[in-house]
Write a protein that holds these residues in place. Sequence first.
Motif, short mmCIF file in Angstrom:
data_model
loop_
_atom_site.label_atom_id
_atom_site.label_comp_id
_atom_site.label_asym_id
_atom_site.label_seq_id
_atom_site.Cartn_x
_atom_site.Cartn_y
_atom_site.Cartn_z
N ASP B 36 0.83 -1.21 0.00
CA ASP B 36 0.00 0.00 0.00
C ASP B 36 0.86 1.25 0.00
O ASP B 36 0.65 2.17 -0.78
CB ASP B 36 -0.89 0.03 1.26
CG ASP B 36 -2.02 -0.95 1.16
OD1 ASP B 36 -2.11 -1.61 0.09
OD2 ASP B 36 -2.78 -1.08 2.13
N ALA B 37 1.85 1.27 0.91
CA ALA B 37 2.69 2.45 1.05
C ALA B 37 3.54 2.64 -0.20
O ALA B 37 3.75 3.77 -0.66
CB ALA B 37 3.58 2.31 2.28
N PHE B 38 4.01 1.55 -0.78
CA PHE B 38 4.83 1.67 -1.98
C PHE B 38 4.00 2.22 -3.15
O PHE B 38 4.46 3.07 -3.90
CB PHE B 38 5.46 0.33 -2.36
CG PHE B 38 6.44 0.47 -3.49
CD1 PHE B 38 7.71 0.97 -3.26
CD2 PHE B 38 6.07 0.15 -4.80
CE1 PHE B 38 8.61 1.15 -4.30
CE2 PHE B 38 6.96 0.31 -5.84
CZ PHE B 38 8.23 0.81 -5.60
N GLU B 39 2.77 1.73 -3.26
CA GLU B 39 1.90 2.22 -4.33
C GLU B 39 1.63 3.71 -4.16
O GLU B 39 1.68 4.49 -5.12
CB GLU B 39 0.56 1.46 -4.33
CG GLU B 39 -0.33 1.83 -5.49
CD GLU B 39 -1.77 1.36 -5.33
OE1 GLU B 39 -2.14 0.94 -4.22
OE2 GLU B 39 -2.51 1.43 -6.32
N ALA B 40 1.40 4.11 -2.90
CA ALA B 40 1.13 5.53 -2.64
C ALA B 40 2.33 6.38 -3.00
O ALA B 40 2.20 7.45 -3.60
CB ALA B 40 0.75 5.72 -1.18
N TYR B 41 3.53 5.90 -2.65
CA TYR B 41 4.75 6.66 -2.93
C TYR B 41 5.03 6.70 -4.43
O TYR B 41 5.34 7.74 -5.01
CB TYR B 41 5.93 6.02 -2.19
CG TYR B 41 7.27 6.33 -2.80
CD1 TYR B 41 7.78 7.63 -2.78
CD2 TYR B 41 8.02 5.33 -3.43
CE1 TYR B 41 9.00 7.92 -3.36
CE2 TYR B 41 9.24 5.62 -4.01
CZ TYR B 41 9.72 6.91 -3.97
OH TYR B 41 10.92 7.20 -4.56
N MET B 42 4.90 5.58 -5.09
CA MET B 42 5.34 5.45 -6.48
C MET B 42 4.33 6.07 -7.45
O MET B 42 4.73 6.68 -8.44
CB MET B 42 5.52 3.97 -6.80
CG MET B 42 6.27 3.71 -8.08
SD MET B 42 8.01 4.08 -7.86
CE MET B 42 8.62 3.89 -9.50
N PHE B 43 3.04 5.91 -7.20
CA PHE B 43 2.05 6.27 -8.23
C PHE B 43 1.02 7.30 -7.80
O PHE B 43 0.67 8.17 -8.58
CB PHE B 43 1.32 5.01 -8.71
CG PHE B 43 2.21 4.02 -9.39
CD1 PHE B 43 2.72 4.28 -10.64
CD2 PHE B 43 2.54 2.84 -8.76
CE1 PHE B 43 3.56 3.38 -11.26
CE2 PHE B 43 3.38 1.93 -9.38
CZ PHE B 43 3.89 2.20 -10.64
#
Lengths: 416, 113
Positions: B36-43
């Motif tokens: 979740d956090a990676f998706e928020a950061y990346m996209f």
Amino acid sequence: MRMSHSALALVRGALTGHTGWPRTWDSPLPRDRYKVIVVGAGGHGLATAYYLGRNHGITDVAVLEKGWLGGGNTGRNTTIIRSNYLQDASSAIYEKSRALYEGLSQELNYNVMFSPRGVMMLAQTEHEVRGYLRTARANYLQGVETRFITPEEVQKRVPIIRLDGPRYPVLGALWQPRAGTARHDAVAWGYARACSAMGMHILENCEVTGVRSDAGRVSGVETTRGAIGCERLAIVVAGHSGRLAQMAGFRLPVESVTLQALVSEPVKPCMDVVVMANTVHGYLSQSDKGEMVIGGGADGFNNFTQRGSWHHIEETVRALVETFPMLSRLKMLRQWGGVVDMTGDRSPILSPTPLGGCYINCGWGTGGFKAIPGSGWAMAEMVANEAPGPLAAPFGLERFREGRFIDESVAAGVAH
Amino acid sequence: MLMLTCPCCGVSAEETEFAPGGAAHLRRAGPGTPDDAFEAYMFQRDNPRGVHFERWRHAYGCGKWFLAARCTRTLRVLGTYSARTTEPPADLAAEPPVDLAADLRAPAAEAPA
């Protein structure tokens, strides 16, 4: 029954001073509640409503529009229709769309002026030659008719082109003979007329200001014309998707930038195909009025103003003049920009959302017009069945979390 | 045409001298971060219609990165500041009212913050 635009009706109109034409679509007062509310009366929103009625028998539908119908990107594009994409998922939905465009005038009984004049994508570097050869083979497997043509055939089809650079010589092109252009306004008006005839409500000057939900499921929207209840909500608002998503309580992998286009003064017919030059970020076609329609590149920064940067026009025109020397003598008449919604992988989003009963269709970026019928078809299927069908399934929001991109931006074959 | 002032070298120039670098103040997702956090950061992006904090590089000048606050609705650059700032500066978070007369008198008078 609505008045048809037959030859007889036109003659009658000419004799009576064109005063007796009825409205093409009705302008009713909003009801308290609809089964489905579609936000956004651009091409994609209207097509969604139309196929909800035509394919799924759902006609208790309202299409809400904050401005006027077709006044966003539907009225601001370069009207190119093609389906020569590399990835299977893109090819499927864009080819569905192109095929629907072929019969759209008959289907809507409204002339959308689809002109399958052929689209040519120039290969101006060795890398592009390899990329387009690959795309041509992928298209063959996908059942999309394209082929790679030689510089000689390019010259034969486009007499005004200069093949020998010096900076970007034409080394060949990807040719899709059944691609072309259509009249952008007529597409929106034709769908609107058909939706209105099915009893759907098209509500203009009705801006959505909030989304109501009940126990994790959408229950209606608040608008500048009062609150309206609904069972299902379809958000189809291109550049402004982020704001609607915020109202519905989720975030999107989308950034809005401005994409520009311009047209020249009208000249006699000189080019009867569409030519795209992706290395230099420019594309060119001649409209029925004789104007050379030129599409340029997108800005690199977020922008909601519908005004792009001056230097992008300069770069586009400078590059095109090298390949089309006759353009240097033309005066440019108009320039405009549209707010396009770009996703991380440059492919669209057709997806259920974290809010139950709420579906989103966005992220078409720089290439939404060509996709209008296919996108509406797939979106209607998803809203009607409350689950994505085969066309929409690969375009879900979850693909960003899973790293399952539909990566067209680096796969060649698109003008982004 | 945007006018930006590089806070590193002090030069004010048109946007063609700079390269845009996307949204600023993103919190980088490190190893072991949940999806979740990676998706928020990346996209995922706020993509505001209003004040947007973003990264720019003085590509044809000193070459340094810096941050800017710019309104995406009016294209006014509200100020530029050091890339070593971790939080959006509060004084640039809202767009001041537009003073058209002042704009006409001095079109390039957007001083650094």
